[in-house]
Scaffold this motif. Structure first.
Motif, PDB file in Angstrom:
ATOM      1  N   ASP A 165      -0.064 -15.238  -2.760  1.00  0.00           N
ATOM      2  CA  ASP A 165      -0.671 -16.195  -1.827  1.00  0.00           C
ATOM      3  C   ASP A 165       0.197 -16.404  -0.602  1.00  0.00           C
ATOM      4  O   ASP A 165      -0.297 -16.470   0.524  1.00  0.00           O
ATOM      5  CB  ASP A 165      -0.890 -17.552  -2.519  1.00  0.00           C
ATOM      6  CG  ASP A 165      -2.076 -17.507  -3.454  1.00  0.00           C
ATOM      7  OD1 ASP A 165      -2.868 -16.558  -3.302  1.00  0.00           O
ATOM      8  OD2 ASP A 165      -2.200 -18.396  -4.309  1.00  0.00           O
ATOM      9  N   GLU A 166       1.493 -16.512  -0.870  1.00  0.00           N
ATOM     10  CA  GLU A 166       2.443 -16.748   0.216  1.00  0.00           C
ATOM     11  C   GLU A 166       2.387 -15.608   1.244  1.00  0.00           C
ATOM     12  O   GLU A 166       2.315 -15.845   2.448  1.00  0.00           O
ATOM     13  CB  GLU A 166       3.843 -16.806  -0.398  1.00  0.00           C
ATOM     14  CG  GLU A 166       4.755 -17.881   0.113  1.00  0.00           C
ATOM     15  CD  GLU A 166       6.079 -17.845  -0.654  1.00  0.00           C
ATOM     16  OE1 GLU A 166       7.106 -17.856  -0.006  1.00  0.00           O
ATOM     17  OE2 GLU A 166       6.039 -17.744  -1.908  1.00  0.00           O
ATOM     18  N   ILE A 167       2.405 -14.380   0.749  1.00  0.00           N
ATOM     19  CA  ILE A 167       2.400 -13.217   1.641  1.00  0.00           C
ATOM     20  C   ILE A 167       1.086 -13.148   2.417  1.00  0.00           C
ATOM     21  O   ILE A 167       1.070 -12.966   3.631  1.00  0.00           O
ATOM     22  CB  ILE A 167       2.618 -11.914   0.845  1.00  0.00           C
ATOM     23  CG1 ILE A 167       3.981 -11.947   0.154  1.00  0.00           C
ATOM     24  CG2 ILE A 167       2.507 -10.701   1.738  1.00  0.00           C
ATOM     25  CD1 ILE A 167       4.183 -10.827  -0.845  1.00  0.00           C
ATOM     26  N   THR A 168      -0.028 -13.324   1.694  1.00  0.00           N
ATOM     27  CA  THR A 168      -1.336 -13.228   2.342  1.00  0.00           C
ATOM     28  C   THR A 168      -1.485 -14.302   3.406  1.00  0.00           C
ATOM     29  O   THR A 168      -1.978 -14.050   4.498  1.00  0.00           O
ATOM     30  CB  THR A 168      -2.453 -13.383   1.302  1.00  0.00           C
ATOM     31  OG1 THR A 168      -2.122 -12.588   0.178  1.00  0.00           O
ATOM     32  CG2 THR A 168      -3.780 -12.942   1.857  1.00  0.00           C
ATOM     33  N   LYS A 169      -1.031 -15.513   3.078  1.00  0.00           N
ATOM     34  CA  LYS A 169      -1.133 -16.616   4.030  1.00  0.00           C
ATOM     35  C   LYS A 169      -0.249 -16.353   5.240  1.00  0.00           C
ATOM     36  O   LYS A 169      -0.651 -16.586   6.381  1.00  0.00           O
ATOM     37  CB  LYS A 169      -0.708 -17.915   3.330  1.00  0.00           C
ATOM     38  CG  LYS A 169      -1.362 -19.153   3.920  1.00  0.00           C
ATOM     39  CD  LYS A 169      -0.949 -20.405   3.172  1.00  0.00           C
ATOM     40  CE  LYS A 169      -0.534 -21.471   4.153  1.00  0.00           C
ATOM     41  NZ  LYS A 169       0.329 -22.483   3.569  1.00  0.00           N
ATOM     42  N   HIS A 170       0.946 -15.845   4.982  1.00  0.00           N
ATOM     43  CA  HIS A 170       1.867 -15.590   6.085  1.00  0.00           C
ATOM     44  C   HIS A 170       1.304 -14.549   7.044  1.00  0.00           C
ATOM     45  O   HIS A 170       1.324 -14.729   8.253  1.00  0.00           O
ATOM     46  CB  HIS A 170       3.213 -15.120   5.527  1.00  0.00           C
ATOM     47  CG  HIS A 170       4.234 -14.871   6.589  1.00  0.00           C
ATOM     48  ND1 HIS A 170       4.996 -15.892   7.108  1.00  0.00           N
ATOM     49  CD2 HIS A 170       4.591 -13.757   7.252  1.00  0.00           C
ATOM     50  CE1 HIS A 170       5.793 -15.394   8.048  1.00  0.00           C
ATOM     51  NE2 HIS A 170       5.570 -14.103   8.148  1.00  0.00           N
ATOM     52  N   LEU A 171       0.784 -13.455   6.498  1.00  0.00           N
ATOM     53  CA  LEU A 171       0.287 -12.386   7.361  1.00  0.00           C
ATOM     54  C   LEU A 171      -1.103 -12.708   7.905  1.00  0.00           C
ATOM     55  O   LEU A 171      -1.552 -12.086   8.857  1.00  0.00           O
ATOM     56  CB  LEU A 171       0.256 -11.060   6.598  1.00  0.00           C
ATOM     57  CG  LEU A 171       1.622 -10.510   6.181  1.00  0.00           C
ATOM     58  CD1 LEU A 171       1.464  -9.251   5.361  1.00  0.00           C
ATOM     59  CD2 LEU A 171       2.472 -10.212   7.405  1.00  0.00           C
ATOM     60  N   LYS A 181     -12.227  -1.421  15.163  1.00  0.00           N
ATOM     61  CA  LYS A 181     -13.574  -1.791  14.723  1.00  0.00           C
ATOM     62  C   LYS A 181     -13.523  -2.691  13.494  1.00  0.00           C
ATOM     63  O   LYS A 181     -14.283  -3.638  13.368  1.00  0.00           O
ATOM     64  CB  LYS A 181     -14.360  -0.516  14.375  1.00  0.00           C
ATOM     65  CG  LYS A 181     -15.400  -0.161  15.429  1.00  0.00           C
ATOM     66  CD  LYS A 181     -16.253   0.984  14.931  1.00  0.00           C
ATOM     67  CE  LYS A 181     -15.927   2.271  15.680  1.00  0.00           C
ATOM     68  NZ  LYS A 181     -16.492   3.461  15.040  1.00  0.00           N
ATOM     69  N   LEU A 182     -12.635  -2.354  12.541  1.00  0.00           N
ATOM     70  CA  LEU A 182     -12.510  -3.136  11.312  1.00  0.00           C
ATOM     71  C   LEU A 182     -11.191  -3.898  11.343  1.00  0.00           C
ATOM     72  O   LEU A 182     -10.183  -3.386  11.820  1.00  0.00           O
ATOM     73  CB  LEU A 182     -12.522  -2.208  10.091  1.00  0.00           C
ATOM     74  CG  LEU A 182     -13.700  -1.238  10.000  1.00  0.00           C
ATOM     75  CD1 LEU A 182     -13.440  -0.181   8.935  1.00  0.00           C
ATOM     76  CD2 LEU A 182     -14.970  -2.003   9.674  1.00  0.00           C
ATOM     77  N   ALA A 183     -11.201  -5.108  10.823  1.00  0.00           N
ATOM     78  CA  ALA A 183      -9.972  -5.905  10.802  1.00  0.00           C
ATOM     79  C   ALA A 183      -8.987  -5.298   9.807  1.00  0.00           C
ATOM     80  O   ALA A 183      -9.397  -4.733   8.789  1.00  0.00           O
ATOM     81  CB  ALA A 183     -10.305  -7.337  10.401  1.00  0.00           C
ATOM     82  N   PRO A 184      -7.691  -5.382  10.090  1.00  0.00           N
ATOM     83  CA  PRO A 184      -6.704  -4.833   9.152  1.00  0.00           C
ATOM     84  C   PRO A 184      -6.722  -5.586   7.817  1.00  0.00           C
ATOM     85  O   PRO A 184      -6.983  -6.787   7.784  1.00  0.00           O
ATOM     86  CB  PRO A 184      -5.366  -5.030   9.867  1.00  0.00           C
ATOM     87  CG  PRO A 184      -5.604  -6.032  10.919  1.00  0.00           C
ATOM     88  CD  PRO A 184      -7.047  -5.937  11.278  1.00  0.00           C
ATOM     89  N   ARG A 185      -6.480  -4.847   6.731  1.00  0.00           N
ATOM     90  CA  ARG A 185      -6.425  -5.477   5.410  1.00  0.00           C
ATOM     91  C   ARG A 185      -5.125  -5.116   4.713  1.00  0.00           C
ATOM     92  O   ARG A 185      -4.477  -4.134   5.045  1.00  0.00           O
ATOM     93  CB  ARG A 185      -7.636  -5.050   4.581  1.00  0.00           C
ATOM     94  CG  ARG A 185      -8.899  -5.757   5.072  1.00  0.00           C
ATOM     95  CD  ARG A 185     -10.076  -5.513   4.173  1.00  0.00           C
ATOM     96  NE  ARG A 185     -10.581  -4.143   4.299  1.00  0.00           N
ATOM     97  CZ  ARG A 185     -11.607  -3.701   3.580  1.00  0.00           C
ATOM     98  NH1 ARG A 185     -12.207  -4.474   2.703  1.00  0.00           N
ATOM     99  NH2 ARG A 185     -12.020  -2.461   3.730  1.00  0.00           N
ATOM    100  N   LEU A 186      -4.780  -5.918   3.741  1.00  0.00           N
ATOM    101  CA  LEU A 186      -3.440  -5.860   3.168  1.00  0.00           C
ATOM    102  C   LEU A 186      -3.452  -5.369   1.725  1.00  0.00           C
ATOM    103  O   LEU A 186      -4.303  -5.763   0.932  1.00  0.00           O
ATOM    104  CB  LEU A 186      -2.836  -7.276   3.219  1.00  0.00           C
ATOM    105  CG  LEU A 186      -1.451  -7.473   2.607  1.00  0.00           C
ATOM    106  CD1 LEU A 186      -0.401  -6.790   3.464  1.00  0.00           C
ATOM    107  CD2 LEU A 186      -1.137  -8.961   2.497  1.00  0.00           C
ATOM    108  N   ILE A 187      -2.488  -4.496   1.404  1.00  0.00           N
ATOM    109  CA  ILE A 187      -2.211  -4.163   0.002  1.00  0.00           C
ATOM    110  C   ILE A 187      -0.774  -4.573  -0.284  1.00  0.00           C
ATOM    111  O   ILE A 187       0.134  -4.191   0.463  1.00  0.00           O
ATOM    112  CB  ILE A 187      -2.386  -2.655  -0.272  1.00  0.00           C
ATOM    113  CG1 ILE A 187      -3.852  -2.255  -0.123  1.00  0.00           C
ATOM    114  CG2 ILE A 187      -1.886  -2.306  -1.671  1.00  0.00           C
ATOM    115  CD1 ILE A 187      -4.099  -0.769  -0.334  1.00  0.00           C
TER     116      ILE A 187
END
Lengths: 268, 223
Positions: free
Chosen positions: A190-196, A166-172
């Protein structure tokens, strides 16, 4: 009705249980009713981090197999005035005793009484992982700024996207060492967030207090001044829908007087 | 107008089956025509081949069978081929899909595989541990750090174009190259292909016209 969130990473040792404990505590501190479910059957430790291990009588396997009622197995954390509960994992049974349907049933039974249900997922992508994501409305993916961890998180995000929650996955991004990241020794945020390519929920700095707190059974988030604690509190606020700016990566440089008088401060 | 018309062509005899006529009528007239021909051609020993042209009509399998059975009764006649001016929509769509470049923008994550049977223009993100696979050529404009597999499983003509510097492996047909950026210099004008020695090799896109003339002809036809 509760929102259920699975906390997962693929790789072990990146801080899933610690995050579950601290987010659960932070949400309870913000007056939300939270139930944490430990799904790491055979290797439970959410109870240890919360300091509740001596109070376990029944566990999730007892509930699933009908040996105990759900309310008998739930452990109330007395520090939080009826806000925080834990459903512990079994320590002495094998991993495959639970099925995804068991978890869905238990989560649905808990939904009316809570605001948030946090499912602490075991490492790996086997049966335990499948069980955990079956019961979740959304996922929080934990990774550290290391390539093995990011690569495993990538695999997990792929599996979660197939599941279409239902909800999109989010990153910590957990265990950030600001000095190394600023120097370019680890991947940056930024690199990690962009990659994932999933939304960033927050960042948490590496902090000795987290380990101390786990050993004592008092989640670090209860100390409002601690750096890791601030990270977790910010994440909890973002889960509740507030917009909170990301913490900066500034290092604490000891001042002239601090260096002379040598008073060691633990803060970054 | 007759349902069946016999025509002489440079390539041989052609029988036109009128697409406006009733099929049973065609079968009857075809029978009459063949019987007439048999009596006049009886002396010659060699078999006579006819191309059957059905115009704007697609014969069903049952109809083709009836026509073939009819021809089997006449020992000195045979069918060269049966041809229509039209194809059905499903076949047309399939052909269009196979011959056109497919534009793909997906994120291929670790452990995922995406496969195509046409040429692919990839604008998405291929992560480490992911596989992008195609029977045709692959043109990379997106980020790539996974495995690119062109010409899968046996198309030696396929090429991979794009910046491959952070790619893990490039595979074309049955060849594999583990990419080491130290050994090659890559930029957007790099092309990977199978050379005359059947070894995976890298070259400049500008040389592709001479290396793979077929590919260029196909692209021009598509325009």
């Amino acid at each position: 009705m509760a929102t259920s969130l699975v906390i997962t990473s693929g790789k072990g040792g990146v801080g899933k249980s610690t995050t579950a404990a601290n987010l659960g505590t932070a949400l309870a501190l913000m007056n939300k009713r939270v139930c944490m479910i430990d799904l790491d059957i055979g290797l439970r430790n959410l109870d240890v981090i919360m300091g509740l291990s001596n109070r376990i009588i029944y566990d999730i396997v007892d509930v699933a197999s009908g040996r105990a009622q759900l309310h008998q197995a739930l452990i109330k954390d007395k520090r939080f005035d009826d806000k925080l509960y834990l459903l512990p994992a079994a320590q002495n049974t094998v991993k495959n005793v639970l099925s995804p349907m068991d978890i869905v049933t238990i989560v649905n039974q808990l939904r009316p009484d809570f605001d948030y249900i946090l499912l602490d997922c075991p490492a790996g992508i086997e049966q335990g992982f499948q069980n955990a994501i079956a019961g979740a409305d959304g996922a929080i993916v934990i990774c550290t700024p290391e390539i093995p961890s990011v690569s495993d998180a990538d695999r997990v995000v792929g599996l979660l996207e197939q599941k279409q929650m239902k909800l999109a996955p989010r990153l910590i991004i957990n265990r950030i060492i600001p000095g190394m990241m600023n120097a370019g020794d680890t991947m940056d945020i930024d690199e990690i967030t962009k990659h994932l390519s999933i939304g960033l929920l927050g960042i948490v700095f590496e902090d000795d207090h987290v380990i101390l707190a786990s050993n004592k059974g008092v989640p670090v988030v209860m100390d409002p001044e601690d750096n890791a604690s601030k990270g977790y509190r910010n994440i909890a606020r973002r889960i509740l829908g507030e917009s909170v700016p990301l913490m900066t990566l500034k290092e604490h440089k000891p001042s002239f007087f601090e260096r002379i008088f040598g008073r060691k401060k633990r803060r970054h | 107008m007759d349902s069946v018309v016999l025509k002489g062509r440079k390539t041989g005899y052609e029988i036109y089956l009128n697409d406006a006529a009733n099929f049973d009528e065609i079968m009857r007239e075809l029978n009459v025509l063949l019987q007439k021909l048999q009596t006049s051609e009886a002396k010659s020993d060699n078999q006579l081949a006819f191309a059957l042209e059905t115009g704007n009509r697609l014969l069903t399998k049952a109809q083709v069978k009836r026509v073939r059975e009819l021809f089997e009764r006449f020992t000195n006649f045979k069918i060269e081929h049966i041809q229509a001016k039209v194809i059905d929509i499903a076949t047309a769509k399939e052909a269009e899909r196979k011959n056109n470049i497919h534009v793909e923008m997906a994120v291929i994550r670790s452990g995922q595989e995406l496969a195509f049977d046409s040429d692919v223009l990839f604008l998405g993100n291929l992560h480490q541990g992911g596989v992008l696979r195609s029977h045709g050529s692959i043109f990379m404009l997106g980020q790539s750090s996974g495995i690119i597999e062109a010409g899968y499983p046996d198309n030696d003509e396929a090429v991979v174009v794009g910046d491959l510097s952070s790619t893990t492996q490039v595979r074309i047909s049955d060849t594999v190259e583990i990419i080491n950026p130290k050994n090659h210099s890559f930029d957007n004008s790099t092309v990977a292909l199978i050379n005359d020695l059947h070894v995976l090799d890298f070259d400049e896109v500008s040389n592709l016209a001479t290396l793979r003339p077929k590919l260029f002809r196909k692209m021009e036809e598509n325009q």
